[in-house]
Scaffold this active site. Structure first.
Site, short mmCIF file in Angstrom:
data_model
loop_
_atom_site.label_atom_id
_atom_site.label_comp_id
_atom_site.label_asym_id
_atom_site.label_seq_id
_atom_site.Cartn_x
_atom_site.Cartn_y
_atom_site.Cartn_z
N CYS A 1 -27.98 56.73 -77.41
CA CYS A 1 -26.61 56.31 -77.07
C CYS A 1 -26.63 55.63 -75.70
O CYS A 1 -26.00 54.59 -75.49
CB CYS A 1 -25.67 57.51 -77.01
SG CYS A 1 -25.69 58.59 -78.47
N CYS B 1 -27.48 51.80 -75.14
CA CYS B 1 -26.42 50.80 -75.31
C CYS B 1 -25.23 51.04 -74.39
O CYS B 1 -24.68 50.12 -73.81
CB CYS B 1 -25.93 50.78 -76.76
SG CYS B 1 -27.18 50.19 -77.92
N CYS C 1 -21.63 54.72 -85.37
CA CYS C 1 -22.54 54.15 -84.37
C CYS C 1 -23.97 54.56 -84.70
O CYS C 1 -24.90 53.77 -84.60
CB CYS C 1 -22.14 54.66 -82.99
SG CYS C 1 -22.58 53.53 -81.68
N CYS D 1 -6.10 76.30 -92.25
CA CYS D 1 -4.68 76.42 -92.59
C CYS D 1 -4.47 76.22 -94.09
O CYS D 1 -3.68 76.93 -94.70
CB CYS D 1 -3.84 75.43 -91.80
SG CYS D 1 -3.09 76.17 -90.32
#
Lengths: 150, 151, 106, 262
Positions: free
Chosen positions: D78, D81, D115, D223
């Site tokens: 990561c 870039c 990504c 939920c």
């Protein structure tokens, strides 16, 4: 306000899909006014069993939203009216309809329909075609609530 | 919403450990008393000098912060050598035992514990002179530990 | 993939008392819980946490299944001399993690 | 005692900064919305606010390691870039959003995974996997204290509207909607637990009940199970639509990631 035939028809239609509560769904509750006067099983319920169902958060679910005179259960809900005095406020028949399908009296009610399998959306697979309580359990709960006099 | 079912599961699990060679089937006030007796022997346990800091009401028993502080000079001549914490309702009564010494400067230990239900917690401090001091606290748990929901 | 967060001051006055806090990623599986198949999930806990200051043991904690997942421990130490605080967690299934932090004593 | 004072000091600073931030978000002074943090006891608020005590920070730290680690056929990390993670400040406050060249919104987890698959050319990360949660927490943490600012992209409107419909729709055996509890009855007690207003301010959250970090998707699934409704599939667009609606409903509220919740 009451459309007794519709509920009965709906329940009858739902019946073939049911497994666990199939027997119950053959019962067609007769609505008269704002009540279901007759026992769903033809038999009176047992108040002591009803109390246990109300107290059990995984079965009756009642104390998630209601508080009630069940002192040993802490942390009761307050979204809905207190169950104390329910037996003074309502007749057994009125209690029965409010549990079976309160939306018949108030379309906006938050009270879940305890004895209905139709008109529900996206029910979890393991609950499909099943009612929240059986007819006999509802009679037990009605019998218990009827004892809660102010 | 279906928490009771999981509670029932926990109860079954507690029952199951009877077959394990752990000595106690599940913590009870009696089991806790037994576990304390094992630590203190015949010595007298006095209330005082220990403070047990726990929230009185916890929203979830899975992670309950706890701090035990003991009054002590923490010097070679007089220090706290151990702090023991017990509970009365989890599957077993022992929570932790911390061993300390003068190098700590302060007899304070913090951690986080699981509480399977509302219950009493007891902390016992052992001095270098062999005395035992204690404090206890009651905790109300809105949601017990060891539950899970289908996700 | 052990993951530890230690909080200790980088510097301390000689003789002062400093607090050391440590968090470690660990499930602390109690051995009392049934899994999705109804069988008990085997116990997997950290049994012991030990702290040293320049190699000398200064604190030790025996843990039980009642310690919460991702255990947190805080304790105090006298900053006697500059050096390294060593923290060590050991437990079931051969779990061993060591972490070191330096404290400069002025 | 030093520690205690430090803790109290931290709590005061937190409460003050929180009040200030909420006040700034609330220009008219009439904003009555409450983050889940405000419905928790002081002990849990303190746990969330102290970075050395918040267990979610373990995942943020892990995310930091992953940020710098090369992955996939690209051989890039990561960081190769994006550089420093500081470049991610404010990003979490804007998601879900529609990525370039796409026509449907993705949530923050979805964006990170996109990504990963498109740029790093690595395998997709599973929902709720430690890696995906850690990277999400690392990125979301950069937006802590940022007001939620959904993008002004008109293409999002229909998705958001569908999210609102889902929020209002009764479902499950108990025939309840999200809105019945979290709009109409927020602040009341469900079996002793205060019903929160359900603002997605802290995701991913360290939920004590889970004893780990989890996403909004996992929370929504909880939920749904509670009302006995069939959960949407893990990759269903419904979660993103609900997320869009909830982020808009919480517009201007402060992000707190990683939140601690009971």
């Amino acid at each position: 306000m009451s459309r007794p035939g519709l509920l009965a028809a709906a329940l009858a239609l739902a019946a073939p899909a049911a497994v666990a509560q199939q027997v119950d769904l053959q019962v067609a509750p007769q609505i008269v006014g704002d009540a279901i006067p007759a026992s769903l099983t033809g038999q009176p319920g047992a108040a002591a069993r009803g109390r246990a169902i109300v107290a059990n958060r995984g079965v009756g679910l009642c104390l998630l939203c209601h508080s009630g005179p069940i002192v040993e259960e802490r942390f009761q809900g307050d979204l809905a009216p207190n169950l104390a005095g329910a037996g003074s406020r309502w007749s057994e028949g009125q209690l029965r309809l409010r549990i079976v399908d309160g939306s018949r009296l108030n379309a906006d009610t938050i009270m879940p329909p305890y004895y209905r399998t139709s008109g529900l959306r996206r029910v979890a697979r393991n609950f499909q075609g099943k009612t929240i309580l059986s007819a006999a359990q509802i009679e037990d709960v009605v019998a218990y609530l009827a004892t809660l006099k102010d | 919403m279906d928490r009771r079912r999981f509670l029932a599961g926990t109860a079954t699990a507690i029952g199951a450990i009877v077959v394990l060679p752990l000595g106690t089937a599940s913590a009870t006030p009696e089991a806790m008393a037994g576990a304390i007796r094992k630590v203190v022997g015949a010595s007298q346990v006095r209330e005082g000098r220990v403070s047990l800091d726990l929230p009185p009401l916890v929203e979830n028993g899975s992670t309950v912060p706890l701090v035990v502080s003991v009054e002590s000079p923490m010097r070679e001549a007089d220090y706290i050598k151990a702090i023991h914490v017990f509970n009365e309702k989890n599957p077993q009564p022992n929570v932790f035992t911390a061993r300390l010494g003068p190098r700590n400067g302060r007899a304070v230990v913090g951690t986080r514990i699981k509480l399977g239900d509302s219950q009493k917690i007891v902390a016992i401090a052992e001095t270098s002179g062999g005395q035992f001091w204690s404090a206890s606290a009651d905790v109300i748990v809105t949601l017990a530990a060891c539950l899970d929901e289908a996700t | 993939m052990a993951n530890v967060l230690v909080n200790a001051p980088k510097t301390a006055k000689r003789g002062s008392i400093v607090e050391i806090k440590a968090l470690i990623l660990h499930p602390m599986e109690t051995g009392f819980r049934p899994g999705p198949n109804g069988r008990i999930i085997p116990r997997n806990i950290i049994e012991r946490f030990t702290a040293t200051w320049n190699g000398t043991e200064i604190f030790d904690m025996e843990m039980s299944p009642a310690i919460a997942a991702n255990p947190f421990v805080s304790f105090f130490a006298v900053a006697s001399e500059s050096g390294t605080v060593g923290l060590r967690w050991t437990g079931d299934e051969g779990f061993v993690v060591e972490e070191r932090v330096a404290i400069a004593v002025e | 005692m030093i520690a205690r004072h430090f803790g109290i000091g931290l709590a005061i600073v937190f409460i003050a900064s929180y009040a200030l931030a909420q006040g700034m978000a609330d220009k008219g002074g009439t904003d009555k919305r409450r983050s889940g943090t405000q419905d928790m006891g002081g002990v849990l608020q303190k746990m969330q606010d102290d970075d050395t005590a918040n267990p979610g920070m373990l995942f943020v730290q892990l995310g930091g390691e992953l940020w710098g680690k090369a992955s996939g056929a690209s051989g890039k990390s990561c960081a190769d870039c994006h550089g420093s993670v500081a470049s991610m400040k404010g990003v979490a406050a804007r998601y879900p959003a529609i990525p370039k060249g796409a026509d449907a919104p993705v949530d923050l987890e979805g964006r990170i995974d996109l990504c990963r698959t498109a740029n790093q050319r690595a395998g997709s990360l599973t929902s709720e996997s430690r890696e995906l949660l850690a990277l999400t927490a690392y990125v979301a943490h950069q937006s802590r204290g940022f007001p939620i600012t959904p993008p002004d992209d008109p293409r999002l409107a229909p998705f958001r509207a569908r999210g609102e419909k889902l929020w209002q729709a009764r479902q499950g055996q108990l025939n309840l909607s999200c809105a019945i509890c979290h709009d109409d009855n927020a602040g009341k007690k469900l079996a002793g637990v205060t019903i929160p207003e359900a603002h997605p301010t802290g995701y991913p959250i360290y939920r004590l009940e889970w004893q780990t970090l989890g996403s909004l998707k996992r929370r929504l699934r909880n939920c749904l199970a509670g009302i006995r409704a069939e959960p949407y599939a893990y990759d269903a667009p419904e979660y993103v639509m609900l997320d869009l609606f909830l982020m808009d409903r919480a517009r201007g509220m402060m992000l707190e990631s990683p939140g601690v919740r009971p």
